[in-house]
Write a protein that holds these residues in place. Structure first.
Motif, PDB file in Angstrom:
ATOM      1  N   VAL A 187     -46.008  -4.531  -5.749  1.00 26.62           N
ATOM      2  CA  VAL A 187     -44.818  -3.680  -5.668  1.00 26.62           C
ATOM      3  C   VAL A 187     -43.619  -4.557  -5.994  1.00 26.62           C
ATOM      4  CG1 VAL A 187     -43.358  -2.236  -4.198  1.00 26.62           C
ATOM      5  CG2 VAL A 187     -45.846  -2.191  -3.915  1.00 26.62           C
ATOM      6  N   VAL A 188     -42.836  -4.106  -6.970  1.00 28.86           N
ATOM      7  CA  VAL A 188     -41.672  -4.858  -7.417  1.00 28.86           C
ATOM      8  C   VAL A 188     -40.437  -3.980  -7.256  1.00 28.86           C
ATOM      9  CG1 VAL A 188     -40.583  -5.950  -9.425  1.00 28.86           C
ATOM     10  CG2 VAL A 188     -43.052  -6.151  -9.094  1.00 28.86           C
ATOM     11  N   LEU A 189     -39.349  -4.581  -6.776  1.00 29.54           N
ATOM     12  CA  LEU A 189     -38.075  -3.880  -6.671  1.00 29.54           C
ATOM     13  C   LEU A 189     -37.230  -4.246  -7.881  1.00 29.54           C
ATOM     14  CD1 LEU A 189     -37.272  -4.487  -2.892  1.00 29.54           C
ATOM     15  CD2 LEU A 189     -38.583  -2.630  -3.951  1.00 29.54           C
ATOM     16  N   ASP A 190     -36.855  -3.246  -8.642  1.00 33.73           N
ATOM     17  CA  ASP A 190     -36.029  -3.408  -9.831  1.00 33.73           C
ATOM     18  C   ASP A 190     -34.643  -3.925  -9.441  1.00 33.73           C
ATOM     19  OD1 ASP A 190     -33.915  -1.840 -11.673  1.00 33.73           O
ATOM     20  OD2 ASP A 190     -35.746  -2.187 -12.829  1.00 33.73           O
ATOM     21  N   GLU A 191     -33.935  -4.502 -10.393  1.00 33.69           N
ATOM     22  CA  GLU A 191     -32.579  -5.006 -10.113  1.00 33.69           C
ATOM     23  C   GLU A 191     -31.618  -3.898  -9.695  1.00 33.69           C
ATOM     24  OE1 GLU A 191     -33.168  -4.235 -14.450  1.00 33.69           O
ATOM     25  OE2 GLU A 191     -34.181  -5.601 -13.080  1.00 33.69           O
ATOM     26  N   LYS A 224     -48.382  14.672  -7.406  1.00 35.82           N
ATOM     27  CA  LYS A 224     -47.949  13.584  -8.281  1.00 35.82           C
ATOM     28  C   LYS A 224     -48.774  12.322  -8.042  1.00 35.82           C
ATOM     29  CE  LYS A 224     -43.095  15.094  -8.277  1.00 35.82           C
ATOM     30  NZ  LYS A 224     -42.961  16.057  -7.189  1.00 35.82           N
ATOM     31  N   ILE A 225     -48.723  11.861  -6.774  1.00 35.39           N
ATOM     32  CA  ILE A 225     -49.445  10.655  -6.382  1.00 35.39           C
ATOM     33  C   ILE A 225     -50.141  10.935  -5.062  1.00 35.39           C
ATOM     34  CG2 ILE A 225     -49.270   8.210  -5.759  1.00 35.39           C
ATOM     35  CD1 ILE A 225     -46.670   8.110  -7.441  1.00 35.39           C
ATOM     36  N   GLU A 226     -51.431  10.674  -5.030  1.00 32.18           N
ATOM     37  CA  GLU A 226     -52.213  10.885  -3.813  1.00 32.18           C
ATOM     38  C   GLU A 226     -52.181   9.601  -2.986  1.00 32.18           C
ATOM     39  OE1 GLU A 226     -56.835  11.962  -2.648  1.00 32.18           O
ATOM     40  OE2 GLU A 226     -56.182  12.162  -4.716  1.00 32.18           O
ATOM     41  N   VAL A 227     -51.670   9.732  -1.755  1.00 33.66           N
ATOM     42  CA  VAL A 227     -51.659   8.621  -0.798  1.00 33.66           C
ATOM     43  C   VAL A 227     -52.143   9.157   0.543  1.00 33.66           C
ATOM     44  CG1 VAL A 227     -49.754   7.381  -1.932  1.00 33.66           C
ATOM     45  CG2 VAL A 227     -49.245   8.991  -0.094  1.00 33.66           C
ATOM     46  N   ASP A 228     -52.674   8.269   1.368  1.00 33.73           N
ATOM     47  CA  ASP A 228     -53.029   8.698   2.718  1.00 33.73           C
ATOM     48  C   ASP A 228     -51.799   8.548   3.620  1.00 33.73           C
ATOM     49  OD1 ASP A 228     -52.875   5.946   3.265  1.00 33.73           O
ATOM     50  OD2 ASP A 228     -55.039   5.714   3.536  1.00 33.73           O
ATOM     51  N   PHE A 229     -51.909   9.030   4.863  1.00 36.68           N
ATOM     52  CA  PHE A 229     -50.746   9.034   5.747  1.00 36.68           C
ATOM     53  C   PHE A 229     -50.273   7.618   6.057  1.00 36.68           C
ATOM     54  CE2 PHE A 229     -48.409   9.576   9.766  1.00 36.68           C
ATOM     55  CZ  PHE A 229     -47.473  10.507   9.340  1.00 36.68           C
ATOM     56  N   ASP A 230     -51.204   6.682   6.262  1.00 33.71           N
ATOM     57  CA  ASP A 230     -50.805   5.306   6.568  1.00 33.71           C
ATOM     58  C   ASP A 230     -50.033   4.685   5.399  1.00 33.71           C
ATOM     59  OD1 ASP A 230     -51.872   5.403   9.113  1.00 33.71           O
ATOM     60  OD2 ASP A 230     -53.769   4.483   8.532  1.00 33.71           O
ATOM     61  N   THR A 231     -50.459   4.977   4.170  1.00 41.30           N
ATOM     62  CA  THR A 231     -49.738   4.477   2.999  1.00 41.30           C
ATOM     63  C   THR A 231     -48.364   5.133   2.920  1.00 41.30           C
ATOM     64  OG1 THR A 231     -51.805   4.042   1.821  1.00 41.30           O
ATOM     65  CG2 THR A 231     -49.800   4.227   0.472  1.00 41.30           C
ATOM     66  N   ALA A 232     -48.287   6.430   3.219  1.00 37.68           N
ATOM     67  CA  ALA A 232     -46.997   7.120   3.237  1.00 37.68           C
ATOM     68  C   ALA A 232     -46.076   6.482   4.275  1.00 37.68           C
ATOM     69  CB  ALA A 232     -47.179   8.613   3.520  1.00 37.68           C
ATOM     70  N   ARG A 233     -46.625   6.096   5.433  1.00 37.97           N
ATOM     71  CA  ARG A 233     -45.818   5.426   6.468  1.00 37.97           C
ATOM     72  C   ARG A 233     -45.265   4.110   5.942  1.00 37.97           C
ATOM     73  NH1 ARG A 233     -45.489   6.579  11.702  1.00 37.97           N
ATOM     74  NH2 ARG A 233     -45.335   4.391  12.258  1.00 37.97           N
ATOM     75  N   ARG A 234     -46.107   3.334   5.261  1.00 35.29           N
ATOM     76  CA  ARG A 234     -45.653   2.033   4.744  1.00 35.29           C
ATOM     77  C   ARG A 234     -44.617   2.224   3.630  1.00 35.29           C
ATOM     78  NH1 ARG A 234     -51.281   1.412   5.448  1.00 35.29           N
ATOM     79  NH2 ARG A 234     -51.669   0.235   7.349  1.00 35.29           N
ATOM     80  N   ALA A 263     -42.153  -5.376   4.369  1.00 39.18           N
ATOM     81  CA  ALA A 263     -42.574  -3.998   4.076  1.00 39.18           C
ATOM     82  C   ALA A 263     -43.481  -3.964   2.840  1.00 39.18           C
ATOM     83  CB  ALA A 263     -41.361  -3.095   3.872  1.00 39.18           C
ATOM     84  N   ILE A 264     -43.134  -4.731   1.819  1.00 40.07           N
ATOM     85  CA  ILE A 264     -43.956  -4.791   0.602  1.00 40.07           C
ATOM     86  C   ILE A 264     -45.297  -5.434   0.914  1.00 40.07           C
ATOM     87  CG2 ILE A 264     -44.170  -5.903  -1.664  1.00 40.07           C
ATOM     88  CD1 ILE A 264     -41.103  -5.398  -1.984  1.00 40.07           C
ATOM     89  N   PHE A 265     -45.291  -6.532   1.672  1.00 41.49           N
ATOM     90  CA  PHE A 265     -46.537  -7.199   2.044  1.00 41.49           C
ATOM     91  C   PHE A 265     -47.456  -6.237   2.784  1.00 41.49           C
ATOM     92  CE2 PHE A 265     -49.208  -9.426   5.070  1.00 41.49           C
ATOM     93  CZ  PHE A 265     -49.867 -10.338   4.255  1.00 41.49           C
ATOM     94  N   ASP A 266     -46.909  -5.531   3.781  1.00 46.95           N
ATOM     95  CA  ASP A 266     -47.719  -4.590   4.564  1.00 46.95           C
ATOM     96  C   ASP A 266     -48.293  -3.485   3.679  1.00 46.95           C
ATOM     97  OD1 ASP A 266     -47.190  -6.018   6.857  1.00 46.95           O
ATOM     98  OD2 ASP A 266     -45.696  -4.612   7.635  1.00 46.95           O
ATOM     99  N   LEU A 267     -47.492  -3.004   2.743  1.00 47.92           N
ATOM    100  CA  LEU A 267     -47.930  -1.942   1.836  1.00 47.92           C
ATOM    101  C   LEU A 267     -49.070  -2.429   0.950  1.00 47.92           C
ATOM    102  CD1 LEU A 267     -47.632   0.877   0.620  1.00 47.92           C
ATOM    103  CD2 LEU A 267     -45.761  -0.013  -0.786  1.00 47.92           C
ATOM    104  N   ILE A 268     -48.909  -3.611   0.351  1.00 49.98           N
ATOM    105  CA  ILE A 268     -49.941  -4.139  -0.546  1.00 49.98           C
ATOM    106  C   ILE A 268     -51.214  -4.477   0.227  1.00 49.98           C
ATOM    107  CG2 ILE A 268     -50.549  -6.091  -2.045  1.00 49.98           C
ATOM    108  CD1 ILE A 268     -47.582  -6.099  -2.915  1.00 49.98           C
TER     109      ILE A 268
END
Length: 161
Positions: free
Chosen positions: A14-18, A139-149, A34-39
């Motif tokens: 996950v990259v944050l654009d400028e 659009k994008i399928e995610v589970d609830f835990d991924t949505a939380r992150r 937050a990015i670490f936890d998500l990945i």
């Protein structure tokens, strides 16, 4: 696991654009966490992508919209989705207020008061996560835990320090 149980239907980066902008060292740290936890643990599959992941997600902002640019690890474009942040404004604002109350309570409140505030904080976080799930639906399928992150990441993107 989203996306027909394919273990590769996940984010590897996950990259944050400028356009997101930089902030204080504390907030940059929160974003990195937050990015670490998500990945570290996620389930992520753009609807209609038959090839599967792992995926790279680049987040950027344009006029109170969050842009999800999804690519393969090779860099090939999969899809770009644009989400209005307007439905999240109240939830994020309320979430910040209750987080401030929580951190203040930790210093002086009783354990039962802290627990009550924390329950409210978790409830708002769940509401934001469900809103994100609803906005990503189709659009994008995610589970609830991924949505939380992802919601946590959206919150720290709003922090300015």
């Amino acid at each position: 696991m989203a996306g027909n149980g394919n273990a590769n239907n996940r984010l590897s980066d996950v990259v944050l654009d400028e356009t997101i902008g930089r902030s204080t060292p504390d907030i940059e740290h929160e974003r990195a966490v937050a990015i670490f936890d998500l990945i570290e643990e996620n389930s992520f599959h753009p609807i209609g992508d038959e090839t599967g992941g792992p995926y790279k997600l680049k987040l950027s902002l344009a006029e109170s919209r969050l842009i999800f640019a999804v690519n393969r690890e090779s860099g090939d474009t999969v899809v770009t989705h644009i989400l209005s942040l307007t439905p999240f404004r109240r939830i994020v604002k309320d979430y910040y207020m209750i987080c401030e109350s929580y951190y203040a309570a930790i210093r002086s409140a009783t354990p039962s008061q802290i627990e009550a505030i924390d329950m409210g904080r978790r409830g708002l976080h769940n509401e934001g996560s469900q809103t994100l799930l609803d906005r990503l639906s189709g659009k994008i399928e995610v589970d609830f835990d991924t949505a939380r992150r992802l919601f946590t990441l959206i919150c720290v993107l709003h922090w300015r320090g």
